[in-house]
Design an enzyme around this catalytic site. Structure first.
Site, PDB file in Angstrom:
ATOM      1  CG  HIS B  82       8.198   8.909  -1.734  1.00 21.30           C
ATOM      2  ND1 HIS B  82       7.163   8.832  -0.820  1.00 21.30           N
ATOM      3  CD2 HIS B  82       8.051  10.106  -2.336  1.00 21.30           C
ATOM      4  CE1 HIS B  82       6.437   9.933  -0.874  1.00 21.30           C
ATOM      5  NE2 HIS B  82       6.950  10.728  -1.780  1.00 21.30           N
ATOM      6  CG  ASP B 113       7.100   6.701   1.799  1.00 18.16           C
ATOM      7  OD1 ASP B 113       8.305   6.823   1.497  1.00 18.16           O
ATOM      8  OD2 ASP B 113       6.196   7.414   1.333  1.00 18.16           O
ATOM      9  N   GLY B 197       6.000  17.679  -3.458  1.00 19.25           N
ATOM     10  CA  GLY B 197       6.957  18.504  -2.727  1.00 19.25           C
ATOM     11  C   GLY B 197       6.664  18.536  -1.242  1.00 19.25           C
ATOM     12  CG  ASN B 198       3.017  19.713   0.925  1.00 21.62           C
ATOM     13  OD1 ASN B 198       2.343  20.275   0.071  1.00 21.62           O
ATOM     14  ND2 ASN B 198       3.381  20.302   2.045  1.00 21.62           N
ATOM     15  CB  SER B 199       6.758  13.744  -0.398  1.00 24.05           C
ATOM     16  OG  SER B 199       5.698  13.145  -1.066  1.00 24.05           O
ATOM     17  CG  LEU B 256       0.081 -13.519  13.249  1.00 23.03           C
ATOM     18  CD1 LEU B 256       0.621 -13.001  14.577  1.00 23.03           C
ATOM     19  CD2 LEU B 256      -1.437 -13.483  13.271  1.00 23.03           C
ATOM     20  N   GLY B 257       2.958 -14.448  10.522  1.00 28.03           N
ATOM     21  CA  GLY B 257       3.361 -15.835  10.312  1.00 28.03           C
ATOM     22  C   GLY B 257       2.134 -16.700  10.141  1.00 28.03           C
TER      23      GLY B 257
END
Lengths: 409, 602
Positions: B82, B113, B197-199, B256-257
């Site tokens: 992101h 992410d 901003g730490n992302s 897993l299906g």
């Protein structure tokens, strides 16, 4: 003060604590601390909190109850205070259900029931129920627990002491997932100038204000611990400081104490009845001790049956069911309810500590236990908040203003 | 104004304070406990060690959008998906040295992410400071941690901000945000302050090892700033996807299906059971059935919905993981191929009629001067974050593999002969693969019976699966011959790096393995398509030797023919396997012990 205590005392931070913030004590304090005997503070492991958190987590439950709408969360935290499954938690709307459920640390999901609520302390005791057993019977659970009486006897934490909080903040943990751990410092032990919405917070005693962001949704009823894992407080609800408009992070101390004024009927020398104001002290240790035995009596409850019933001026929603909730439809202008600030859509939940399950319960109780001039304490749910309102009951309008009969001509 | 006002005050106060300190110090010198000094020294050293590798991720032009961390000397850095979403494939990255470097998107894990970017050194070949990856499975509740990054884009010179706090929880599950993306599984919950901003920035343990990538927090009434509850993607999850991301893949997570849920929501103890099986899933083919109790998944016990999602969430699609189920008090362990997660898994055929769908608006943002070099390093392709890096990694892999033997000149007919073993049956075998120019290639196989296949002409699936019970051994031998002799140009349909996957060679003596997990070998994967046949080739990550491959006659509905290659010995100075184990549907089909290879020239 801090320096006078032995270095390993009750989770206090001492000068030889490797994890102590270096700047918190003034130079004077540190220098003076050297004068204290260098009692052996054992070298702490690299992860000092893991063991403490793991052990304490086994003495905690996740609580699930009423809520889940209009930003009222349906989850909270509880502290196990007996091997039989008594749990101390916050006196929130969560408990306003017959479907109360707890999750133990090992993932067990069990039902629970409210034993006692003390709005003055903002805490409640619930008991875990085991299938096929009555509430009075021993559950046979043999849980790990916090010895509350012993905790209350310990000296209180001091400003600057390190603390840990263990809560189910934001409902992150379910079933056997461990609660969330936070660490911080006691910033103050003080009275709380708090508010829920715009009203005073019901609890007026001392709180521990901490610098960790502990009071998030679901955290209420969590444990505030010393760094050794000793219970020192019950994490409170989400409230805003009315002075600074900031969210508070606080816990109610295990030895919390509140003085309550109540009006009691006494007889004077001549045997004439009169009202007298009496101060009663409500303490957490008493509440817990009696509440666990099912013997706790809420102090604000008047001791004498007064009959008659005072006038309030609340217009409830149409009472169509046996258990119509006590929702306020309107208040009569100028009535005691209007003066006390009750509003339409408020849900009357407690009156003088008694749960109000329906309009009928409210009316019956009022008629039986009150009379004009008496002050009652009402807990109402307004929006997401549970608020305490004091109302001085009046004389029913008809009696108050008797129309004089016209003079015969 | 304020400055001028405060200065004289400061000037007066400082000497006074100093004097007071000096006086007190003389009276009683401060002697701190050794452990206090050591703990502080360790903290300072850890920060000093890792700070140079912390990245401020910026738009072209230097506007900060998030954080990241360099994990290799050649400039590969981790960040959040992101964070690079707004930058597009070309961005810039500031380091603590104050320099803004050009950077390019390498690979992406949208569900997890995470994105991998590559920084370009200002001088060619100059190494970057980087951090070591830790082991997030060892992180415990209560451990101290350091979060670093560029919150609120505070540091104009990219010096990272450091925050310090404890781990509040491990193995946390946070549901996806919108369309199944940004799902945080098995993540680390911290009270260590992280803010906008730490992302994408790093979470370190106190040894300065990378244990997670910060990316998310729980917010409610207090607004979108730290509220004491932040989350970092665990580095061990990222390690599973790193091979894919290095290969420029737009990776996907797995299902897993089969739908798995608690047996009863309100039961005293929760039990996870299979509720529904997807048609055509590997879970179905491996014999999972509704009502089976899921005991463990990829070696971890499963006792709650969150735990199941946690474990499932750390694997890329198509990975095979050991799954243990209980049915009627009988426990059974099997390897299951995981399915893709994203809705785009199956390509929908082009619709000839109807309005054309709007073209996706992914316009690489052209930056100011200086981006020319990195712009050449971005090649868009469907299914890939950046095809440029797939070609790079693929060619590197093939190059390493060729060091074991280059068969480019041996394009003639290949033959192998020796002894076969099929259960109790034993005998001589011989296979022959001929690649006829401008004609049809032919495979002849003599096992206990003789069979032939023209792999490109015989497109019927039944024929392709022969010999019966092998899942398509002749087709597999043909594809193998083609890979060794022609390389990339022999695979017109696909020739791509497939990231990394676990590979499970069975015990040579045919005994049942004690634990499937113990068989695991990490492998680099090559995916190919020639004719209608797709193959997955597994090269040991250790030495890049081909340890096995899977040949699919029908990827969506049928198990592949699995070939395990071992006992490599030189033939004409080139390494070839002398033990070939063929498996199909959980069963060993045959083991071929090759005595002699004949490699025909052109």
């Amino acid at each position: 003060m801090t320096l006078l205590r032995p270095p390993v005392e009750a989770g206090g931070v001492t000068a030889h604590d490797p994890n102590a913030p270096m700047t918190r004590h003034s130079t004077w304090f540190l220098a003076a601390a050297l004068a204290a005997p260098f009692a052996a503070a054992p070298a702490r492991a690299a992860d000092p909190f893991n063991e403490v958190a793991e052990k304490a987590n086994q003495k905690m439950v996740k609580v699930f109850g009423a809520g889940g709408f209009s930003r009222l969360n349906s989850y909270g935290t509880g502290i196990i205070i007996s091997p039989d499954g008594h749990v101390l938690t916050a006196a929130s709307q969560l408990l306003d259900t017959s479907e109360l459920v707890v999750h133990l640390y090992d993932g067990q999901r069990l039902k629970a029931q409210v034993l006692a609520v003390e709005p003055e302390l903002d805490v409640a005791i619930i008991k875990i129920r085991v299938e096929g057993k009555k509430i009075e019977e021993p559950t046979g659970l043999n849980l790990d627990y916090f010895d509350f009486a012993a905790a209350a006897k310990r000296p209180p934490a001091e400003t600057g002491d390190w603390v840990l909080a263990l809560t189910n903040t934001f409902e992150i943990a379910l079933r056997d997932e461990p609660l969330s751990l936070q660490r911080g410092v006691v910033m103050a032990r003080t009275k709380l100038a708090g508010r829920r919405g715009v009203f005073e917070f019901p609890y007026t005693g001392d709180v521990y204000v901490v610098d960790a962001i502990t009071n998030n949704p679901g955290a209420a009823g969590g444990a505030l611990l010393t760094r050794k894992g000793e219970l020192i407080g019950v994490v409170g609800r989400e409230i805003k400081n009315s002075l600074s408009d900031t969210w508070m992070n606080y816990a109610i101390p295990v030895n919390a104490k509140v003085d309550i004024k109540e009006v009691v009927k006494t007889k004077d020398k001549d045997g004439k009845e009169k009202d007298e104001e009496k101060v009663t002290t409500v303490t957490m240790p008493d509440f817990v001790a009696l509440g666990m035995q099912g013997k706790y009596k809420n102090v604000t409850r008047p001791k004498t049956v007064l009959g008659e019933g005072g006038y309030h001026g609340i217009v409830f929603v149409p009472n169509i069911l046996d258990r119509t909730p006590a929702y306020v439809e309107d208040v009569v202008p100028g009535s005691p309810a209007a003066k006390a600030g009750l509003r339409p859509d408020d849900l009357v939940s407690f009156i003088d500590g008694e749960p109000v399950a329906s309009i009928n319960v409210f009316q019956t109780w009022l008629k039986k236990n009150t009379r004009p001039g008496q002050v009652v304490r009402i807990e109402v749910r307004r929006g997401e908040a549970l608020q305490t309102i004091e109302m001085t009951l009046g004389v029913p309008p008809k009696a108050a203003t008797p129309t004089p009969a016209p003079m015969p001509k | 104004m304020l400055r001028y006002l405060t200065r004289p005050v400061l000037a007066a106060a400082v000497p006074a304070a100093l004097a007071a300190t000096v006086a007190l110090t003389v009276a009683a010198p401060i002697e701190l406990d050794k452990s206090v000094v050591e703990a502080q020294a360790q903290r300072v050293a850890a920060i000093k060690k890792v700070a140079p590798a912390v990245v401020a991720v910026c738009m072209q032009g230097g506007q900060g959008v998030g954080s990241g961390v360099v994990i290799s000397p050649d400039g590969y850095a981790l960040t959040n998906f992101h964070v690079v979403q707004p930058t597009g494939p070309l961005m810039q990255a500031g380091l603590a040295d104050g320099v803004l470097y050009d950077a390019v998107l390498v690979g992406t894990d949208k569900v997890g992410d995470v994105s991998l970017i590559k920084l370009m050194p200002k001088e060619k070949g100059k190494p970057f400071p980087f951090v070591a990856l830790g082991d997030s499975d060892k992180v415990k509740i209560g451990d101290w941690s350091l979060a670093m990054g560029n919150p609120f884009s505070l540091a104009m010179d990219f010096t990272p901000t450091v925050t310090y706090g404890v781990v509040s929880g491990t193995n946390r599950y946070q549901p996806p945000e919108g369309k199944g993306l940004l799902e945080y599984t098995d993540c680390i919950q911290i009270e260590t302050s992280i803010n906008p901003g730490n992302s994408g920035g790093p979470l370190f343990n106190m040894q300065g090892e990378l244990i997670g990538i910060n990316g998310r927090g729980s917010f409610e009434k207090r607004g979108r700033v730290n509220s004491g509850v932040g989350y970092a993607i665990s580095i061990n999850q990222i390690k599973n996807f790193l091979g894919h991301m290095r290969a420029g893949i737009d990776t996907d997570h797995a299902t897993l299906g089969a739908a798995v849920g608690t047996a009863a929501e309100d039961a005293p103890l929760s039990q996870m059971v299979v509720k529904q099986i997807l048609d055509g899933s590997d879970a179905e083919r491996r014999g999972l059935a509704e009502g089976d109790q899921l005991v463990s998944f990829a070696g971890r016990p499963v006792t709650s919905t969150n735990q199941y999602k946690n474990i499932l969430g750390i694997f890329p699609k198509e990975w095979r993981v050991p799954v243990s189920v209980r049915r009627n008090n009988e426990r059974r362990e099997t390897l299951i191929r995981l399915m893709g997660n994203m809705a785009t898994e199956k390509e929908t055929p082009d619709k000839k009629d109807g309005p054309a769908p709007p073209a996706p608006k992914i316009v690489p943002k052209k930056g100011p001067a200086g981006s020319g070099e990195t712009a050449k390093m971005y090649v868009p392709k469907k299914g890939y974050a950046n095809w440029y890096f797939n070609e790079l990694e693929r060619d590197k892999l093939i190059g390493e593999f060729k060091k074991h033997g280059d068969f480019a000149a041996d394009t003639g007919t290949w033959a192998g002969e020796g002894r076969y073993e099929m259960g109790e049956r034993k005998g001589d075998f011989r296979f022959e693969v001929s690649e006829v120019k401008d004609g049809d290639p032919l495979v002849k196989l003599k096992l206990n019976i003789e069979s032939t296949l023209a792999p490109l002409k015989d497109t019927d699936r039944r024929l392709q699966s022969e010999p019966i019970g092998s899942g398509g051994l002749m087709l597999a031998l043909y594809q193998w011959h083609r890979l060794l002799t022609t390389g990339a140009k022999g695979f017109e349909g696909l020739f791509a790096h497939g990231g990394t996957e676990p590979f499970y060679p069975y015990p040579a003596d045919g005994s049942a393995p004690k634990s499937l997990a113990a068989l695991r070998v990490d492998a680099d994967v090559l995916k190919t398509k020639h004719g209608s046949t797709e193959c997955k080739w597994f090269f040991s990550t250790k030495d890049h030797q081909l340890v096995g491959f899977e040949t699919f006659t029908d990827k969506d509905y049928e198990d592949p023919c699995e070939v395990f290659l071992s006992d490599y010995k030189p033939v004409d100075g080139k390494q070839l396997p002398h033990r070939i184990e063929v498996r199909f549907k959980d069963k060993r089909y045959a083991v071929l012990t090759v005595a002699k290879y004949t490699l025909g020239k052109k």
